[in-house]
Design a protein around this motif. Structure first.
Motif, mmCIF file in Angstrom:
data_model
loop_
_atom_site.group_PDB
_atom_site.id
_atom_site.type_symbol
_atom_site.label_atom_id
_atom_site.label_comp_id
_atom_site.label_asym_id
_atom_site.label_seq_id
_atom_site.Cartn_x
_atom_site.Cartn_y
_atom_site.Cartn_z
ATOM 1 N N SER A 1 -0.819 -21.572 -46.492
ATOM 2 C CA SER A 1 -0.820 -21.078 -45.248
ATOM 3 C C SER A 1 -0.188 -22.174 -44.119
ATOM 4 C CB SER A 1 -2.178 -20.734 -44.579
ATOM 5 O OG SER A 1 -3.167 -21.665 -44.665
ATOM 6 N N LEU B 1 -4.679 -21.639 -50.911
ATOM 7 C CA LEU B 1 -4.348 -20.929 -49.919
ATOM 8 C C LEU B 1 -4.128 -21.913 -48.409
ATOM 9 C CD1 LEU B 1 -4.139 -17.978 -48.900
ATOM 10 C CD2 LEU B 1 -6.577 -17.928 -48.426
ATOM 11 N N THR C 1 -4.277 -11.530 -47.086
ATOM 12 C CA THR C 1 -3.686 -12.786 -46.567
ATOM 13 C C THR C 1 -2.358 -12.362 -45.947
ATOM 14 O OG1 THR C 1 -2.435 -12.988 -48.820
ATOM 15 C CG2 THR C 1 -4.517 -13.902 -48.846
ATOM 16 N N SER C 2 -2.311 -11.314 -45.425
ATOM 17 C CA SER C 2 -1.181 -10.903 -44.197
ATOM 18 C C SER C 2 0.228 -11.248 -44.760
ATOM 19 C CB SER C 2 -1.462 -11.899 -43.157
ATOM 20 O OG SER C 2 -0.502 -11.680 -42.178
ATOM 21 N N TYR D 1 -3.685 -15.093 -42.407
ATOM 22 C CA TYR D 1 -3.818 -15.545 -43.842
ATOM 23 C C TYR D 1 -5.423 -15.418 -44.322
ATOM 24 C CZ TYR D 1 0.587 -17.492 -46.051
ATOM 25 O OH TYR D 1 1.799 -17.547 -46.939
ATOM 26 N N TRP D 2 -6.019 -15.878 -43.220
ATOM 27 C CA TRP D 2 -7.477 -16.139 -43.577
ATOM 28 C C TRP D 2 -8.446 -15.219 -43.111
ATOM 29 C CZ3 TRP D 2 -9.284 -20.164 -46.469
ATOM 30 C CH2 TRP D 2 -8.263 -21.155 -46.811
#
Length: 262
Positions: A73, A69, A203-204, A197-198
């Motif tokens: 990102s 991730l 995760t948008s 994302y976080w």
């Protein structure tokens, strides 16, 4: 000395400040619509290629989901920032139907921004670009060009995450416009997406076109086709919330703003 007195009583020179200013991401009317559509197509395709491609690369290099991730990102932040800086002067660098529709809504009273006709060109172009970007990423990494994702993302908490992510994105973009700081959009928007994302459970994605494109790849960044309608509905709801927040938070500056009212 005023602009009119400088050239005599019979001549009037309009101050540059009186000229209409563009809405969030709006572009000069001299830019042909075909050029703007091409910029949206290429930009959205490149964005999805970055998201999907970096996800594939991350899973090949590490088995740690956190590192995957993180890599995904970071690549998205840099890629999105570059694309906005490059294509913003051409099309406004929407790459996102939610942003396009929000801008159309703010311009519905005749102010600057995309018209209904332009939005009708932008949105399908963005969707086509997103699908092409996913296929391109799969091709670069030797994956099946089209393989429906099996990554289910239908949980209610994920939909809430999409509402929050999209509302924040709309608030950021239109807030920058209301305060005449759109020059910071490449850094600000990319940074927000990287953070989202976080801090969001989903995760948008925050983008209907990207959501559709990511259904075409059964990789790290994919989303199952059955989860797509829920995500898009949540994103559109988030766009409405974001516009409402813009109207509320930036209410004091509305009288002196050159942006159309939400």
């Amino acid at each position: 000395m005023s602009a009119t007195s400088a050239v005599g009583p019979e001549t009037t020179v309009e101050s540059p400040a009186a000229e209409p200013q563009p809405a969030p991401g709006a572009t000069p009317p001299r830019t042909p619509l075909v050029a703007r559509a091409a910029a949206e197509l290429v930009g959205t395709a490149a964005l999805v290629a970055v998201v999907v491609g970096s996800g594939i690369q991350a899973t090949e290099l590490s088995q740690d989901v956190g590192l995957q991730l993180l890599a995904n990102s970071i690549a998205t932040v840099f890629g999105l920032g570059v694309l906005i800086a490059l294509l913003g002067p051409v099309s406004g660098a929407h790459f996102n139907p939610a942003v396009t529709l929000a801008e159309w809504w703010t311009a519905r009273r005749g102010g600057a921004g995309v018209t209904a006709r332009e939005a009708a060109v932008y949105v399908p172009t963005q969707i086509a670009g997103a699908i092409a970007g996913a296929v391109l990423a799969d091709a670069m990494f030797g994956e099946p060009l089209v393989k429906w994702s099996t990554h289910d993302r239908s949980a209610g908490n994920l939909l809430l995450g999409e509402v929050v992510a999209t509302a924040g994105l709309i608030l950021l973009i239109f807030g920058l416009a209301r305060t005449d700081r759109l020059r910071f959009a490449p850094v600000a928007v990319a940074s927000y997406i990287g953070a989202a994302y976080w801090f969001t459970s989903s995760t948008s994605f925050a983008n209907p076109a990207v959501t559709i494109g990511r259904a075409f790849t059964d990789t790290f960044a994919g989303i199952a086709p059955g989860s797509v309608p829920g995500f898009i509905g949540a994103q559109l709801a988030g766009a409405v919330v974001g516009l409402a927040l813009v109207a509320l938070i930036f209410m004091q500056g509305r009288a002196g703003s050159r942006q159309p009212a939400v």
